[in-house]
Design a protein around this motif. Structure first.
Motif, PDB file in Angstrom:
ATOM      1  N   ALA A  74      10.563 -11.027 -60.673  1.00 46.86           N
ATOM      2  CA  ALA A  74       9.437 -12.134 -60.961  1.00 46.86           C
ATOM      3  C   ALA A  74       8.479 -11.346 -61.493  1.00 46.86           C
ATOM      4  CB  ALA A  74       8.852 -13.191 -59.893  1.00 46.86           C
ATOM      5  N   CYS A  75       7.515  -9.887 -60.429  1.00 46.59           N
ATOM      6  CA  CYS A  75       6.471  -9.444 -60.785  1.00 46.59           C
ATOM      7  C   CYS A  75       6.590  -8.966 -62.698  1.00 46.59           C
ATOM      8  CB  CYS A  75       6.266  -8.481 -60.547  1.00 46.59           C
ATOM      9  SG  CYS A  75       7.181  -6.785 -60.036  1.00 46.59           S
ATOM     10  N   ASN A  78       5.107 -10.779 -65.651  1.00 43.73           N
ATOM     11  CA  ASN A  78       3.364 -10.455 -65.850  1.00 43.73           C
ATOM     12  C   ASN A  78       2.969  -8.865 -66.222  1.00 43.73           C
ATOM     13  OD1 ASN A  78       2.756 -12.549 -63.800  1.00 43.73           O
ATOM     14  ND2 ASN A  78       1.923 -11.242 -62.091  1.00 43.73           N
ATOM     15  N   GLU A  86       1.499  -5.063 -59.276  1.00 42.15           N
ATOM     16  CA  GLU A  86       0.692  -6.287 -58.910  1.00 42.15           C
ATOM     17  C   GLU A  86       2.263  -6.840 -58.110  1.00 42.15           C
ATOM     18  OE1 GLU A  86      -2.543  -8.114 -60.381  1.00 42.15           O
ATOM     19  OE2 GLU A  86      -3.276  -6.594 -60.112  1.00 42.15           O
ATOM     20  N   ASP A  87       2.821  -7.631 -56.977  1.00 38.25           N
ATOM     21  CA  ASP A  87       3.719  -8.130 -56.810  1.00 38.25           C
ATOM     22  C   ASP A  87       3.699  -9.039 -55.520  1.00 38.25           C
ATOM     23  OD1 ASP A  87       6.777  -9.409 -56.857  1.00 38.25           O
ATOM     24  OD2 ASP A  87       6.966  -7.781 -56.346  1.00 38.25           O
ATOM     25  N   SER A  88       3.722 -10.961 -56.371  1.00 36.42           N
ATOM     26  CA  SER A  88       3.446 -11.551 -55.199  1.00 36.42           C
ATOM     27  C   SER A  88       4.719 -11.833 -53.802  1.00 36.42           C
ATOM     28  CB  SER A  88       2.666 -12.736 -55.612  1.00 36.42           C
ATOM     29  OG  SER A  88       3.795 -13.194 -56.691  1.00 36.42           O
ATOM     30  N   GLU A  89       5.396 -11.159 -54.972  1.00 37.83           N
ATOM     31  CA  GLU A  89       7.205 -11.466 -54.333  1.00 37.83           C
ATOM     32  C   GLU A  89       7.637  -9.902 -53.677  1.00 37.83           C
ATOM     33  OE1 GLU A  89       9.924 -13.092 -56.200  1.00 37.83           O
ATOM     34  OE2 GLU A  89       8.823 -14.493 -56.518  1.00 37.83           O
TER      35      GLU A  89
HETATM   36  C1  LIG Z   1       2.348 -12.965 -61.359  1.00 41.40           C
HETATM   37  O1  LIG Z   1       0.552 -13.778 -61.498  1.00 41.40           O
HETATM   38  C2  LIG Z   1       0.254 -14.307 -61.898  1.00 41.40           C
HETATM   39  C3  LIG Z   1      -1.103 -15.239 -62.178  1.00 41.40           C
HETATM   40  O2  LIG Z   1      -1.868 -14.184 -61.990  1.00 41.40           O
HETATM   41  C4  LIG Z   1      -0.015 -14.680 -59.980  1.00 41.40           C
HETATM   42  O3  LIG Z   1      -0.085 -16.450 -59.603  1.00 41.40           O
HETATM   43  C5  LIG Z   1       1.869 -14.574 -59.388  1.00 41.40           C
HETATM   44  O4  LIG Z   1       1.562 -14.264 -58.328  1.00 41.40           O
HETATM   45  C6  LIG Z   1       2.150 -13.480 -60.593  1.00 41.40           C
HETATM   46  N1  LIG Z   1       3.515 -13.038 -59.939  1.00 41.40           N
HETATM   47  C7  LIG Z   1       4.468 -12.058 -59.529  1.00 41.40           C
HETATM   48  C8  LIG Z   1       5.637 -12.368 -58.728  1.00 41.40           C
HETATM   49  O5  LIG Z   1       3.695 -10.925 -58.867  1.00 41.40           O
END
Ligand SMILES: *[C@@H]1O[C@H](CO)[C@@H](O)[C@H](O)[C@H]1NC(C)=O
Length: 238
Positions: A74-75, A78, A86-89
């Protein structure tokens, strides 16, 4: 073109004003537009089966923490680059969990690549006068959380993960052409010049959730390393 010239000017001005030893422009992941990346292989060099080797130890039950990872994380949505900062996952919990069972082996692997961190290993000219940069570039020190390896596969890179009171980090210096494919700004048009992105290979400790026997290994990644000015063959005849 005006915007690019401005960038060149800013790079020069920044370096001159800081009295720094080299031109370093820190860029975020999306600081500028998507230049086409020609430096990582488009083709897959190895047969698919060398990668899909899951059932090597069928007597080990697959732990619950291994889950399906998409081929493109997913990242990647972005960023325009073949790596994510950056990677929220990011599977931090899974990595830490897996590390509990493999800490010593992983620390051995890490020791093998940690010395290769390029953060402090690059010699640059002491002053701007020592070298003329023909193509504008941006340099950054990055700690990728995921990246595309030399087989064209996205991988999870072990970064900022704690084990045994030690934080594992892997840093790479990347230098990217700001105008790859364009003529070199300072070279007269009649010379037929091109700014060329060059890359070098880095080895990183990666986490592979599908290898449940030992989900850590070292893999190779090509990252941008410098921006050269290429003169056409026609020019060399003169
Ligand atoms: C991608 O960017 C969005 C907005 O900043 C954020 O909410 C999302 O978590 C990001 N996705 C990943 C996988 O880091």
């Amino acid at each position: 073109m005006a915007a690019r010239l401005l960038v060149v000017f800013l790079v020069t001005a920044t370096a001159a004003s800081e009295h720094s030893s080299h031109v370093v422009v820190s860029v975020g992941t999306e600081a500028y537009g998507a230049a086409p990346y020609s430096y990582y292989p488009q083709s897959v060099y190895y047969p698919q089966h060398s990668y899909a080797h899951q059932p090597v130890y069928p007597h080990h039950p697959q732990p619950a923490y291994a889950h399906h990872e998409p081929a493109v994380p997913a990242c990647a949505a972005n960023t325009t680059k073949p790596w994510c900062l950056e990677d929220s996952e990011y599977p931090l919990y899974e990595i830490q969990h897996a590390l509990q069972y493999n800490a010593h082996h992983v620390l051995d692997l890490y020791a093998d690549v940690a010395d290769l961190n390029t953060a402090l290993s690059v010699e640059r000219p002491k002053t701007l006068d020592e070298e003329t940069y023909l193509c504008p570039s941006a340099t950054a020190y990055v700690r990728p959380l995921r990246a595309i390896n030399t087989e064209g596969k996205w991988r999870v890179i072990v970064n900022n993960v704690e084990v045994h009171y030690q934080t594992l980090t892997q840093t790479a210096r990347v230098e990217e052409c700001l105008t790859a494919g364009d003529a070199c700004p300072l070279v007269p048009e009649c010379y037929g010049s091109t700014c060329l992105q060059k890359s070098i290979y880095h080895r990183f400790l990666v986490y592979d959730p599908y290898d449940y026997y030992l989900p850590f290994s070292i893999e190779t990644f090509a990252l941008p390393s410098s921006c050269a000015c290429l003169l056409s063959a026609y020019t060399l005849d003169h």
